[in-house]
Design an enzyme around this catalytic site. Structure first.
Site, mmCIF file in Angstrom:
data_model
loop_
_atom_site.group_PDB
_atom_site.id
_atom_site.type_symbol
_atom_site.label_atom_id
_atom_site.label_comp_id
_atom_site.label_asym_id
_atom_site.label_seq_id
_atom_site.Cartn_x
_atom_site.Cartn_y
_atom_site.Cartn_z
ATOM 1 N N CYS A 1 3.807 24.047 -5.113
ATOM 2 C CA CYS A 1 3.724 22.668 -4.654
ATOM 3 C C CYS A 1 4.986 21.943 -5.137
ATOM 4 O O CYS A 1 5.407 22.125 -6.284
ATOM 5 C CB CYS A 1 2.481 22.003 -5.225
ATOM 6 S SG CYS A 1 2.386 20.259 -4.762
ATOM 7 N N TYR B 1 6.896 14.077 0.317
ATOM 8 C CA TYR B 1 7.637 15.311 0.073
ATOM 9 C C TYR B 1 9.126 15.163 0.379
ATOM 10 O O TYR B 1 9.715 15.931 1.145
ATOM 11 C CB TYR B 1 7.021 16.476 0.865
ATOM 12 C CG TYR B 1 5.618 16.808 0.409
ATOM 13 C CD1 TYR B 1 5.388 17.266 -0.881
ATOM 14 C CD2 TYR B 1 4.519 16.648 1.254
ATOM 15 C CE1 TYR B 1 4.103 17.562 -1.322
ATOM 16 C CE2 TYR B 1 3.237 16.941 0.818
ATOM 17 C CZ TYR B 1 3.030 17.399 -0.467
ATOM 18 O OH TYR B 1 1.776 17.688 -0.902
ATOM 19 N N ARG C 1 -4.033 23.376 -3.129
ATOM 20 C CA ARG C 1 -3.513 22.049 -2.853
ATOM 21 C C ARG C 1 -3.951 21.718 -1.420
ATOM 22 O O ARG C 1 -3.318 22.131 -0.446
ATOM 23 C CB ARG C 1 -1.980 22.043 -2.980
ATOM 24 C CG ARG C 1 -1.342 20.663 -3.212
ATOM 25 C CD ARG C 1 -1.338 19.823 -1.977
ATOM 26 N NE ARG C 1 -0.815 18.464 -2.229
ATOM 27 C CZ ARG C 1 -1.561 17.369 -2.121
ATOM 28 N NH1 ARG C 1 -2.839 17.447 -1.816
ATOM 29 N NH2 ARG C 1 -1.012 16.172 -2.303
ATOM 30 N N HIS D 1 0.843 -1.200 0.000
ATOM 31 C CA HIS D 1 0.000 0.000 0.000
ATOM 32 C C HIS D 1 0.881 1.253 0.000
ATOM 33 O O HIS D 1 1.698 1.421 0.889
ATOM 34 C CB HIS D 1 -0.884 -0.002 1.256
ATOM 35 C CG HIS D 1 -1.812 1.164 1.338
ATOM 36 N ND1 HIS D 1 -1.843 2.025 2.412
ATOM 37 C CD2 HIS D 1 -2.748 1.622 0.462
ATOM 38 C CE1 HIS D 1 -2.766 2.958 2.207
ATOM 39 N NE2 HIS D 1 -3.326 2.742 1.031
#
Lengths: 560, 560
Positions: B275, B412, B228, B131
């Site tokens: 972003c 990130y 976002r 996952h």
């Protein structure tokens, strides 16, 4: 520390410098009355000195581009036969003779600009605008180029002589000829260097060690640290040494002896210094550039101890709470024949910022800074191009404007690949300060035959980024990017960004397929801003060959 | 401003949040006793909540890689025919039925992990490690995935359903089935958006405008600023709003109302937010990546006014002279069903530094920050990835460690092209903070037919660099780098590096040869550190598709 009227000190300094140099050099350019010091001084003072800047870095030479000009040079070649160095400046019976007095009348563009080399007289008027060092060539107008060529050894170059002979108009009168051997060597007192330093240029001295040696030690030994001098190494007496500090337009001036400086709190940083021209030789392979043929070792890492610049600036009321004016200039005590010193500047924020870490260093790796690296004081501006880390520091000026020095305004700037000497406007680009991310493979070397051990080869190298950024990853590929491998980061300083000033040493053990007889290794680094290197030199080419940080590519032969 | 005991406030906040969400969502996952709020709460509390982090960004979905797994999915396809969305979770007569009570016993790996979707029961034990959101999938263990899929709309995807059906083991007892229509929509109260915002995802809402519109204005209008969101937009009453400030391990806590905050000196900066996934769609073309298909417009430039974070931190004794602890966390008031808030952190130096310019903004372009952008308070961390610019700010914590949030630790971050979900170790990469240099061509667009006017075409775009660096040049080529042109920098902020936070808008008029029917435009920018963009996505590819700053390449047709 003592406060003296600024203007008086400045005049005194300039006077001292000039006298020193006029004593050192035995000029042959003014006229034939040798020994008459006043005449020599006058000749210099009237030679259209562009005092604000200086001839050039060693990268500047009489290189000429353009088909037409090359055609002329080719023609000259047939005239002067093969041994251009011997032939250049020799008497030519087909040309008229001129006295030195006659030559000296041609010191301005209005009267045509003549110069002398050995027995040759040349009209360089049409060449001036093609001179890579620009108008600086005018300091030899109406006199001899020889003392300048002694200072900037790069001019002693076949191509320069070829071009020069195309400008030949006559011979110097026999009675005015002075043997070049009589000209003093301003580099005579330069220090003796370690034999591991391979010179890219001798005068001024510029040298780097081998890559294999470089990556052996996180701290580069002083003797092996690359040397990038623009001028002769000045002899400085530490007992009489003084550092002047001035705030322009405001009556705040201070003078510090070496002892005064050592009374400030001692700060130590580990910082990598790199010449903005490091790895230039690779960029040059794409298309020629002006500058020293640096390999990947115009870089070194050391601990630097000294006074924080911000502590010194506080003494004249310049602090981060009071950022008076916008730039801080550094003037070296290394001087050219016109008594112009090497100089550069940095923006005020870097000087006063508590995270700027700018040090006036008196120690390099725990010992007094060696003469080649700025004894007794050099500025260490960590994260910033070597050119701003002024050596043999004589003066600091807080100013509203950038340094007007040649090296700040007309050198050490980056340009688009579309810009060359023909169309450059130096004012269009900012001076290089913080440097971009770079890396290099130090082992193996280009062309080396590498023994494959159990299917693997071993690599070593360095990576670094300016602006206090840390290297976070080094990627390597043996198949042009189809597969990337991650290097092991073996040595790194503990300081955090944005105050991580030191380089990173890396190593890797990479698998090679048994059928391969040779491979090309590519290397790229990523810094803590996640900036990475550009791929190819073609797209970052610039005519000065600075900022050569494309992927490092090393082709090797495999022994397996 | 009032000081209250820290623990009490924290408990109160968490309690409020949980209650709010349990009221909003009408869960169908615990058992079939609808309306029994206590039961629902207990079911959640026992669902192995990994409270420290939260499921995922919308980029996370049930995507599975590896040949074996694809093969299984292919097999499943033949089972379920074409309309997978209709078929998934439908009753299958070939399989046994289980009650919700039975399913709820399978809530740990030791007992196998089962989940319910519509009428389907699935054993996901072997899938957990594949996952993309990792262990977060366990919050649905022994219950229904549906409320989470309502929250993370990206799961409603053909591929996810295909994979899900390969894990099918049975049917849910008819008496336990709850219609999905009964599940409340946590996004029902999201604001109404401008129709120019093209959604990359609806729930949570993520959208950008067209490039042509973006480059029209140096200041991006609020309504057109990219959105976002990671979670639903929280409804916050400005009158009861409170911002908590805590220093971990030290009894220094403060709480500020909106009025309290507005009493601090008002600071304004012009800063571009971007972003970290901007331009991901281009990287995806090289090889698939996980994440929203952002074009080049997940970026915008605004003026932000509010309180300086450093002014606020002074209130609890954290200053640049006293850099207590190492990180500053920001916790949003946007919550998931487990009452875990969006959170991120930045290093302490950026928070306290006078040049850091971190603002707790209450105004965006002169008006109160709109709900989509963080009303009433968002952190603006200029030069740093959007993800750290936390919206709907509820709490600030000064801490020795980074935020443990999912978005800080497991999202990130940048990786080598050799890293994928199979072999990633998120702890090996630093969280993205300052962003690298980037640029984009906004006009013309890919595939556009461009009218050639007198031999020229007109281009427009933007360029930006993180870390307070200024764009110093934008280079363009129409012939793959053989010839580079320099763009005109039309709009730029006057702030100097390292505090130059705003983007640069550029334009160019480039000559095209009359015989050309189409050209590919390449664009790259250079910043004030002389960092430039990497050439190709192949060599900077990373599995999350962040840091997509390779040259922007736009192929157009020429009408001439």
């Amino acid at each position: 520390m003592s406060l003296i009227p600024m203007r008086a000190f400045r005049m005194m300094l300039n006077r001292q410098c000039r006298i020193k140099y006029f004593r050192t050099l035995n000029y042959s350019n003014s006229n034939n009355e040798q020994g008459n010091e006043n005449n020599r001084k006058n000749a210099f003072n009237s030679s259209h000195l562009l005092v604000s800047a200086l001839i050039s870095s060693v990268g500047y030479y009489f290189f000429v581009t353009g088909k037409k000009r090359f055609a002329v040079a080719e023609e000259a070649k047939t005239h002067v036969k093969n041994d251009i160095r011997t032939v250049a400046g020799q008497f030519r019976p087909d040309l008229p003779s001129y006295s030195m007095k006659e030559v000296s009348k041609h010191g301005t563009k209005e009267n045509q600009v003549w110069v002398v080399y050995r027995e040759g007289v040349y009209d360089i008027t049409d060449f001036i605008e093609q001179h890579p060092g620009g108008e600086q060539i005018m300091i030899a107008a109406g006199s001899s180029v020889e003392p300048f060529w002694v200072l900037y050894g790069i001019h002693v170059n076949d191509h320069v002589f070829e071009v020069l002979e195309t400008l030949r108009i006559g011979n110097l009168s026999k009675s005015d000829i002075v043997n070049v051997a009589d000209v003093g060597d301003p580099y005579a007192k330069d220090p003796i260097r370690h034999s591991a330093l391979k010179p890219a240029n001798m005068k001024p001295f510029n040298a780097e060690i081998s890559p294999a040696l470089l990556c052996e030690s996180f701290i580069t030994p002083n003797e092996l640290f690359y040397v990038r001098n623009h001028l002769p190494v000045p002899e400085i007496n530490p007992h009489s040494y003084e550092l002047e500090l001035e705030v322009e337009g405001i009556d705040r001036t201070a003078v510090f002896s070496l002892d005064d400086l050592k009374k400030f709190p001692k700060a130590t940083i580990t910082a990598t210094l790199m010449c903005a021209g490091n790895r230039r030789a690779e960029m040059k392979k794409v298309k020629t550039v002006k500058g020293l043929d640096w390999g990947p070792c115009a870089i070194g890492n050391a601990t630097w101890s000294g006074v924080r610049l911000r502590d010194l600036l506080k003494q004249v009321g310049v602090t981060e709470d009071e950022e008076i004016l916008k730039h801080v200039h550094f003037e070296g005590l290394d001087l050219d024949v016109t008594a112009t010193q090497y100089a550069a500047s940095i923006p005020i924020w870097k000087a006063v910022d508590r995270r700027g870490d700018v040090i006036l260093a008196y120690e390099m790796n725990g010992v007094p800074i060696p003469p080649d690296h700025g004894y007794p004081i050099r500025v260490v501006v960590p994260g910033v191009a070597g050119a701003r880390n002024v050596k043999w520091l004589g003066k600091i000026v807080v100013s509203e404007k950038e340094s007007t020095s040649h090296w700040q305004q007309n050198d050490y700037k980056g340009f688009s690949p579309s810009i060359d000497y023909d169309n450059v406007d130096f004012s269009k680009a900012p001076s290089i300060q913080e440097l971009p991310v770079i890396s290099a493979i130090c082992k193996p070397l280009e062309g080396e035959v590498v023994k494959v051990e159990n299917g693997y080869i071993n690599l070593k190298g360095y990576a670094w980024s300016g602006g206090g950024q840390q290297i976070i990853r080094v990627d390597l590929t043996l198949d042009e990017g189809k597969t990337w491998h991650i290097a092991s980061l073996d040595a790194q300083d503990t300081a955090l960004p944005p105050q991580h000033w030191a380089w990173t040493l890396w190593s890797a053990k990479l698998p090679v397929a048994p059928e391969f007889k040779e491979v090309e290794i590519w290397c790229k680094a990523v810094d803590s801003c996640y900036n990475t290197q550009p791929e190819r030199f073609e797209n970052i080419w610039n005519f000065r060959g600075v900022l050569s940080n494309a992927y490092h590519r090393v082709k090797i032969k495999l022994n397996q």
